[in-house]
Scaffold this motif. Structure first.
Motif, PDB file in Angstrom:
ATOM      1  N   TRP A 440       2.559   9.034  -2.499  1.00 40.15           N
ATOM      2  CA  TRP A 440       2.125   7.990  -1.569  1.00 40.15           C
ATOM      3  C   TRP A 440       1.055   7.099  -2.188  1.00 40.15           C
ATOM      4  N   GLY A 441       0.355   7.608  -3.193  1.00 37.89           N
ATOM      5  CA  GLY A 441      -0.689   6.823  -3.838  1.00 37.89           C
ATOM      6  C   GLY A 441      -0.183   5.559  -4.510  1.00 37.89           C
ATOM      7  N   ALA A 442       1.143   5.456  -4.721  1.00 30.94           N
ATOM      8  CA  ALA A 442       1.704   4.253  -5.330  1.00 30.94           C
ATOM      9  C   ALA A 442       1.818   3.101  -4.343  1.00 30.94           C
ATOM     10  N   LEU A 443       1.639   3.366  -3.059  1.00 29.72           N
ATOM     11  CA  LEU A 443       1.862   2.355  -2.024  1.00 29.72           C
ATOM     12  C   LEU A 443       0.583   1.597  -1.681  1.00 29.72           C
ATOM     13  N   ALA A 444       0.769   0.390  -1.148  1.00 29.25           N
ATOM     14  CA  ALA A 444      -0.349  -0.434  -0.683  1.00 29.25           C
ATOM     15  C   ALA A 444      -0.384  -0.424   0.838  1.00 29.25           C
ATOM     16  N   VAL A 445      -1.572  -0.462   1.404  1.00 27.86           N
ATOM     17  CA  VAL A 445      -1.720  -0.504   2.858  1.00 27.86           C
ATOM     18  C   VAL A 445      -1.249  -1.874   3.365  1.00 27.86           C
ATOM     19  N   PRO A 446      -0.360  -1.919   4.349  1.00 35.65           N
ATOM     20  CA  PRO A 446       0.101  -3.208   4.878  1.00 35.65           C
ATOM     21  C   PRO A 446      -1.067  -4.053   5.394  1.00 35.65           C
ATOM     22  N   ALA A 447      -0.955  -5.347   5.169  1.00 35.11           N
ATOM     23  CA  ALA A 447      -2.057  -6.246   5.532  1.00 35.11           C
ATOM     24  C   ALA A 447      -1.863  -6.920   6.882  1.00 35.11           C
ATOM     25  N   THR A 448      -0.645  -6.879   7.440  1.00 36.39           N
ATOM     26  CA  THR A 448      -0.377  -7.568   8.697  1.00 36.39           C
ATOM     27  C   THR A 448       0.220  -6.590   9.708  1.00 36.39           C
ATOM     28  N   ALA A 449       0.451  -7.087  10.919  1.00 37.37           N
ATOM     29  CA  ALA A 449       1.079  -6.283  11.968  1.00 37.37           C
ATOM     30  C   ALA A 449       2.585  -6.522  12.047  1.00 37.37           C
ATOM     31  N   ASP A 450       3.151  -7.282  11.115  1.00 36.03           N
ATOM     32  CA  ASP A 450       4.595  -7.495  11.082  1.00 36.03           C
ATOM     33  C   ASP A 450       5.278  -6.162  10.775  1.00 36.03           C
ATOM     34  N   PHE A 451       6.239  -5.766  11.618  1.00 36.98           N
ATOM     35  CA  PHE A 451       6.854  -4.447  11.450  1.00 36.98           C
ATOM     36  C   PHE A 451       7.489  -4.291  10.075  1.00 36.98           C
ATOM     37  N   ASN A 452       7.994  -5.386   9.472  1.00 31.33           N
ATOM     38  CA  ASN A 452       8.628  -5.291   8.159  1.00 31.33           C
ATOM     39  C   ASN A 452       7.646  -4.826   7.084  1.00 31.33           C
ATOM     40  N   ASP A 453       6.382  -5.195   7.243  1.00 33.35           N
ATOM     41  CA  ASP A 453       5.392  -4.823   6.233  1.00 33.35           C
ATOM     42  C   ASP A 453       5.135  -3.321   6.199  1.00 33.35           C
ATOM     43  N   TRP A 454       5.540  -2.610   7.241  1.00 32.34           N
ATOM     44  CA  TRP A 454       5.308  -1.174   7.308  1.00 32.34           C
ATOM     45  C   TRP A 454       6.503  -0.362   6.816  1.00 32.34           C
ATOM     46  N   ASN A 455       7.475  -1.044   6.234  1.00 31.35           N
ATOM     47  CA  ASN A 455       8.626  -0.376   5.610  1.00 31.35           C
ATOM     48  C   ASN A 455       8.217   0.091   4.216  1.00 31.35           C
ATOM     49  N   VAL A 456       7.907   1.374   4.069  1.00 30.01           N
ATOM     50  CA  VAL A 456       7.394   1.867   2.785  1.00 30.01           C
ATOM     51  C   VAL A 456       8.462   1.834   1.705  1.00 30.01           C
ATOM     52  N   TYR A 457       9.739   1.915   2.077  1.00 26.57           N
ATOM     53  CA  TYR A 457      10.804   1.898   1.075  1.00 26.57           C
ATOM     54  C   TYR A 457      10.990   0.503   0.478  1.00 26.57           C
ATOM     55  N   ALA A 458      10.574  -0.504   1.222  1.00 29.12           N
ATOM     56  CA  ALA A 458      10.686  -1.881   0.735  1.00 29.12           C
ATOM     57  C   ALA A 458       9.526  -2.268  -0.165  1.00 29.12           C
ATOM     58  N   GLN A 459       8.542  -1.381  -0.317  1.00 29.71           N
ATOM     59  CA  GLN A 459       7.481  -1.640  -1.290  1.00 29.71           C
ATOM     60  C   GLN A 459       8.055  -1.347  -2.678  1.00 29.71           C
ATOM     61  N   THR A 460       8.235  -2.397  -3.442  1.00 21.07           N
ATOM     62  CA  THR A 460       8.906  -2.281  -4.736  1.00 21.07           C
ATOM     63  C   THR A 460       7.980  -2.740  -5.855  1.00 21.07           C
ATOM     64  N   TRP A 461       8.308  -2.318  -7.054  1.00 15.52           N
ATOM     65  CA  TRP A 461       7.552  -2.743  -8.227  1.00 15.52           C
ATOM     66  C   TRP A 461       7.820  -4.220  -8.490  1.00 15.52           C
ATOM     67  N   THR A 462       6.783  -4.949  -8.815  1.00 14.95           N
ATOM     68  CA  THR A 462       6.938  -6.366  -9.090  1.00 14.95           C
ATOM     69  C   THR A 462       7.790  -6.565 -10.336  1.00 14.95           C
ATOM     70  N   THR A 463       8.419  -7.726 -10.431  1.00 16.92           N
ATOM     71  CA  THR A 463       9.252  -8.058 -11.594  1.00 16.92           C
ATOM     72  C   THR A 463       8.507  -9.023 -12.504  1.00 16.92           C
ATOM     73  N   PRO A 464       8.375  -8.693 -13.799  1.00 16.33           N
ATOM     74  CA  PRO A 464       8.810  -7.433 -14.414  1.00 16.33           C
ATOM     75  C   PRO A 464       7.707  -6.383 -14.342  1.00 16.33           C
ATOM     76  N   THR A 465       8.105  -5.108 -14.268  1.00 18.91           N
ATOM     77  CA  THR A 465       7.198  -3.976 -14.434  1.00 18.91           C
ATOM     78  C   THR A 465       7.843  -3.026 -15.431  1.00 18.91           C
ATOM     79  N   THR A 466       7.136  -2.689 -16.463  1.00 19.19           N
ATOM     80  CA  THR A 466       7.667  -1.810 -17.495  1.00 19.19           C
ATOM     81  C   THR A 466       7.474  -0.356 -17.088  1.00 19.19           C
ATOM     82  N   LEU A 467       8.545   0.405 -17.093  1.00 15.37           N
ATOM     83  CA  LEU A 467       8.461   1.834 -16.806  1.00 15.37           C
ATOM     84  C   LEU A 467       7.495   2.480 -17.784  1.00 15.37           C
ATOM     85  N   GLN A 468       6.600   3.318 -17.250  1.00 18.54           N
ATOM     86  CA  GLN A 468       5.540   3.880 -18.069  1.00 18.54           C
ATOM     87  C   GLN A 468       6.114   4.577 -19.306  1.00 18.54           C
ATOM     88  N   GLY A 469       5.501   4.264 -20.446  1.00 17.68           N
ATOM     89  CA  GLY A 469       5.890   4.885 -21.704  1.00 17.68           C
ATOM     90  C   GLY A 469       6.955   4.143 -22.474  1.00 17.68           C
TER      91      GLY A 469
END
Length: 594
Positions: A440-469
């Motif tokens: 859970w530490g990889a997630l950010a706390v939602p900033a608004t009350a929009d229900f979509n912002d509370w979808n934890v599965y939709a929190q994705t890595w920004t593009t591009p993000t290099t897989l560690q290593g």
């Protein structure tokens, strides 16, 4: 014992007294003056029913939350339709037990409930259902089998003019265990003969003290091979399966320079005295043909959503050229999904098959996997509260430890290998409260009350993000992929999600005549208690959550929830129709959710 020490003991699975104490506290009281009615997710059902009976003791007059375990698809249905009848699928299809979902002193002894105050699901609400008419059908049965990531033709949309904005709140951090039925082996040999089969499971942790997971340790490569139909027998020691090295090299490459066999990860665990940790791979788990039988949820299941979210996120990285069909099977728009048959269909379309057993509800999946010798070799997926040691029923299945991406990054491909930069062998991640917390530490706390912002599965890595290593020329871009399965933390359990509670912004007088103000007061009191936001703190909600194998949300999340939805000074707070301040009812022209 302090609350902190108490929770730590529970997380370590070492406090039998604490567990029994919570069980006693959770016994329902004799009388209740009002109820909070809802349900859905079977993943959340045991925890929520235990929380309910504990909450009773901190309310005056006494209020009891009634939770019907009817599955995540039905949890979404009752919420969107605001219709208790939509949670009842007919004679013989009552909500799952135990514990009971009824409380006769509230004035009724049959299901469905008189009103709906909330729904629950382990999968999120679809992003566009508020603005798109006809998102969901109210036809019974169909709801459990639709693709919740796309639209389905139907007659019900969500009427914000009546209910206000929808509210979608994670209830706790929820590890989903890879549940297995495999025999206990000798810790001195790693072997046993059980059910007429000679088993060798070198990675198995000792059964006592009871660990989270540990019946077997499975790499990401093995899980993807099993659920793609590439490997179908525990006796397999020859099938080559793709994996991913610490620097991002996918193997085997073309032409193959390295090979990995399914049985190569059958190595000695960390701390083993029978063999050198991290060695001994190549021995088949079963000495003779033993089919891998997959038990899956055939009803609409948020647990299926969490599990297929993991498969979609992780498996395609192991097979970028689609040599083994992982792109065709897992990298698809129909995943993640509440409906596991969507994955089965993709496996079949690729020309493979899975040996499956379907079951409705987590309790039925747990029973189908079991732990008797008749079902050795069964595997499936269950929330942590349905597997041992969280569920102490003698028939409950066990669970596996799972390789996470942090271990891959550190060069740990098999149990017992030593992470780069250390001298201590490591086991794979456990489906424990601490494992969920690390992910859970990889997630950010939602900033608004929009229900979509509370979808934890939709929190994705920004593009591009290099897989560690990963380094040139083997850079792996994980941009756009779900964060939870690839959390870069030591101990992070990659099959982690949440159970959502769905709430209305605006409540009216219920169908049973309970005043809107009473409903809102009861509900907000429960949520304030659930998220430990009473001042001073009251009760033991966090401890009950941990006992059930889950993790309370971080304080940063619960503070945001309280501020946006429970604090009456905020315009987005839950409100009663006709009350002042209007808060969540400010834009409602109807009479609030009934």
């Amino acid at each position: 014992m302090s609350a902190h020490s108490f929770k730590k003991a529970l997380r370590n699975g070492s406090s039998a007294l604490a567990l029994s104490t919570i069980a006693l506290i959770g016994a329902p009281a004799a009388q209740a003056t009002d109820g909070i009615f809802g349900g859905g997710s079977t993943l959340a059902s045991l925890a929520e029913r235990n929380l309910s009976s504990n909450f009773y003791y901190f309310t005056s007059p006494n209020v009891l939350l009634l939770y019907a375990a009817i599955g995540s698809g039905s949890g979404q249905r009752i919420f969107i339709s605001n219709d208790p009848a939509q949670g009842f699928l007919g004679t013989g299809l009552d909500p799952a037990t135990p514990p009971d979902y009824l409380f006769p002193s509230l004035g009724f002894s049959t299901y469905p409930y008189p009103r709906i105050d909330f729904g629950a699901s382990d999968s999120p609400l679809p992003a566009n259902f508020v603005t798109t008419a006809g998102t969901y059908t109210t036809t019974l049965y169909n709801w459990d089998h639709i693709n919740h990531t796309t639209l389905a033709t139907g007659s019900t949309s969500y009427p914000t003019a009546n209910y206000g904005a929808p509210i979608q709140l994670p209830l706790f951090e929820a590890p989903v265990a890879v549940a297995v039925n495999l025999p206990e082996v000798s810790q001195s040999t790693g072997a046993t003969v059980a059910g007429g089969v000679a088993w060798t499971i070198k990675s198995q942790l000792p059964a006592s003290p009871a660990p989270y997971g540990g019946r077997i340790q499975l790499s990401a490569a093995q899980i993807c091979a099993i659920f793609s139909g590439l490997v179908t027998d525990w006796n397999d020691s020859t099938t080559i399966i793709p994996t991913l090295l610490s620097d991002g090299t996918a193997i085997p490459t073309t032409p193959p320079t390295t090979t990995e066999h399914f049985a190569d990860a059958n190595t000695w665990r960390a701390g083993s005295t029978a063999g050198t940790p991290g060695t001994g791979g190549g021995t088949a788990y079963a000495g003779s043909s033993t089919p891998i039988k997959i038990v899956y949820r055939k009803d609409g299941s948020g647990t299926s959503f969490i599990f297929t979210n993991y498969l979609k996120t992780v498996c395609p990285l192991l097979d970028p050229s689609n040599t083994y069909g992982y792109q065709s099977i897992f990298a698809t728009s129909v995943l993640p999904n509440n409906n596991f048959t969507q994955l089965i269909n993709k496996v079949t379309a690729y020309g493979r098959s899975l040996n499956t057993v379907g079951a409705d509800g987590s309790d039925a999946v747990a029973a189908a996997i079991g732990n008797s010798s008749a079902n050795y070799g069964y595997i499936g997926y269950l929330s942590a509260d349905f597997v041992q040691p969280n569920n102490t029923a003698t028939t409950s299945p066990y669970a596996a430890n799972v390789q996470n991406d942090y271990l891959r990054f550190k060069g740990v491909y098999h149990p017992g290998q030593t992470p780069t930069g250390t001298t201590v062998p490591a086991d794979f991640a456990a489906p424990s409260p601490l494992g969920g917390q690390a992910a859970w530490g990889a997630l950010a706390v939602p900033a608004t009350a929009d229900f979509n912002d509370w979808n934890v599965y939709a929190q994705t890595w920004t593009t591009p993000t290099t897989l560690q290593g990963t380094v040139s020329p083997n850079v792996v871009d994980i941009g756009g992929r779900s964060k939870l399965p690839l959390a870069p933390a030591d101990g992070a359990y990659p099959l982690t999600g949440t159970a959502y509670g769905f709430f209305y912004s605006c409540y009216g007088a219920g169908r049973d005549g309970v005043a809107a103000a009473t409903r809102v007061a009861n509900l907000k009191n429960y949520l304030t208690w659930h998220y430990n936001k009473f001042s001073p703190p009251a009760g033991n909600a966090e401890n009950v959550i941990v006992v059930n194998g889950f993790t309370p949300l971080p304080a940063t999340w619960t503070s945001a929830i309280y501020d946006k939805y429970l604090n009456s000074a905020n315009s987005t707070a839950i409100a009663a129709y006709g009350a002042s301040p209007a808060n969540g009812c400010s834009s409602v022209t109807g009479t609030g959710a009934q």
